[in-house]
Design a protein around this motif. Structure first.
Motif, PDB file in Angstrom:
ATOM      1  N   GLN A 131      89.844 -94.140 -78.364  1.00  0.00           N
ATOM      2  CA  GLN A 131      89.206 -92.822 -78.362  1.00  0.00           C
ATOM      3  C   GLN A 131      90.152 -91.748 -77.820  1.00  0.00           C
ATOM      4  O   GLN A 131      90.219 -90.643 -78.360  1.00  0.00           O
ATOM      5  N   SER A 132      90.872 -92.087 -76.786  1.00  0.00           N
ATOM      6  CA  SER A 132      91.836 -91.145 -76.213  1.00  0.00           C
ATOM      7  C   SER A 132      92.912 -90.790 -77.233  1.00  0.00           C
ATOM      8  O   SER A 132      93.273 -89.616 -77.396  1.00  0.00           O
ATOM      9  N   ALA A 188      85.678-102.517 -73.833  1.00  0.00           N
ATOM     10  CA  ALA A 188      85.525-101.135 -73.368  1.00  0.00           C
ATOM     11  C   ALA A 188      86.886-100.475 -73.158  1.00  0.00           C
ATOM     12  O   ALA A 188      87.080 -99.304 -73.498  1.00  0.00           O
ATOM     13  N   LYS A 189      87.826-101.225 -72.604  1.00  0.00           N
ATOM     14  CA  LYS A 189      89.163-100.691 -72.353  1.00  0.00           C
ATOM     15  C   LYS A 189      89.862-100.322 -73.660  1.00  0.00           C
ATOM     16  O   LYS A 189      90.438 -99.237 -73.785  1.00  0.00           O
ATOM     17  N   THR A 232      88.476 -99.725 -76.544  1.00  0.00           N
ATOM     18  CA  THR A 232      87.736 -98.613 -77.148  1.00  0.00           C
ATOM     19  C   THR A 232      88.152 -97.291 -76.512  1.00  0.00           C
ATOM     20  O   THR A 232      88.388 -96.299 -77.207  1.00  0.00           O
ATOM     21  N   SER A 233      88.271 -97.281 -75.205  1.00  0.00           N
ATOM     22  CA  SER A 233      88.680 -96.074 -74.482  1.00  0.00           C
ATOM     23  C   SER A 233      90.089 -95.644 -74.879  1.00  0.00           C
ATOM     24  O   SER A 233      90.344 -94.451 -75.095  1.00  0.00           O
TER      25      SER A 233
END
Length: 121
Positions: A98-99, A91-92, A94-95
């Protein structure tokens, strides 16, 4: 002659404004992205190696049936923690990605807008 100098100066300013500053901004964003990604990967690698070493130590302490049972319980607990850690790390990352993508798209749009405005002048 003065008109040529002004034209060159104006062109240089336009290139700086539209392209060079945009490339610097993008490069800074990319460097931040890679720094965050590398840090996340290093944190993950450290956590995974700590888990593996801890498990190895637990198994080295097995001397009887009770310590074997404790090692199995510890292994199950560690497997659960490992899966949670992988989920959180995924998740980290991926975040972070995305950012970076959003920031890059925003910069590309701004650069395109600046270039179009500059071309109209």
């Amino acid at each position: 002659m003065s008109s040529d100098k002004n034209s060159v100066k104006n062109t240089n300013q336009q290139i700086e404004s539209v392209f060079a500053s945009s490339m610097r901004s993008y490069t800074l964003t990319a460097l931040d992205y890679y720094d965050q990604l590398f840090s996340a990967q290093m944190d993950s690698a450290r956590a995974y190696s700590d888990m593996a070493i801890s498990q190895a130590r637990t198994w080295l302490d097995v001397k009887d049936q009770e310590s074997f049972k404790n090692a199995l319980e510890t292994q199950q607990k560690t497997a659960t923690e490992f899966m949670e850690r992988v989920k959180g790390d995924t998740a980290k990352v991926t975040s972070i990605g995305q950012s970076f993508t959003q920031d890059s798209q925003k910069m590309a749009e701004e650069t395109t807008k600046k270039a179009a405005e500059t071309a109209k002048q």
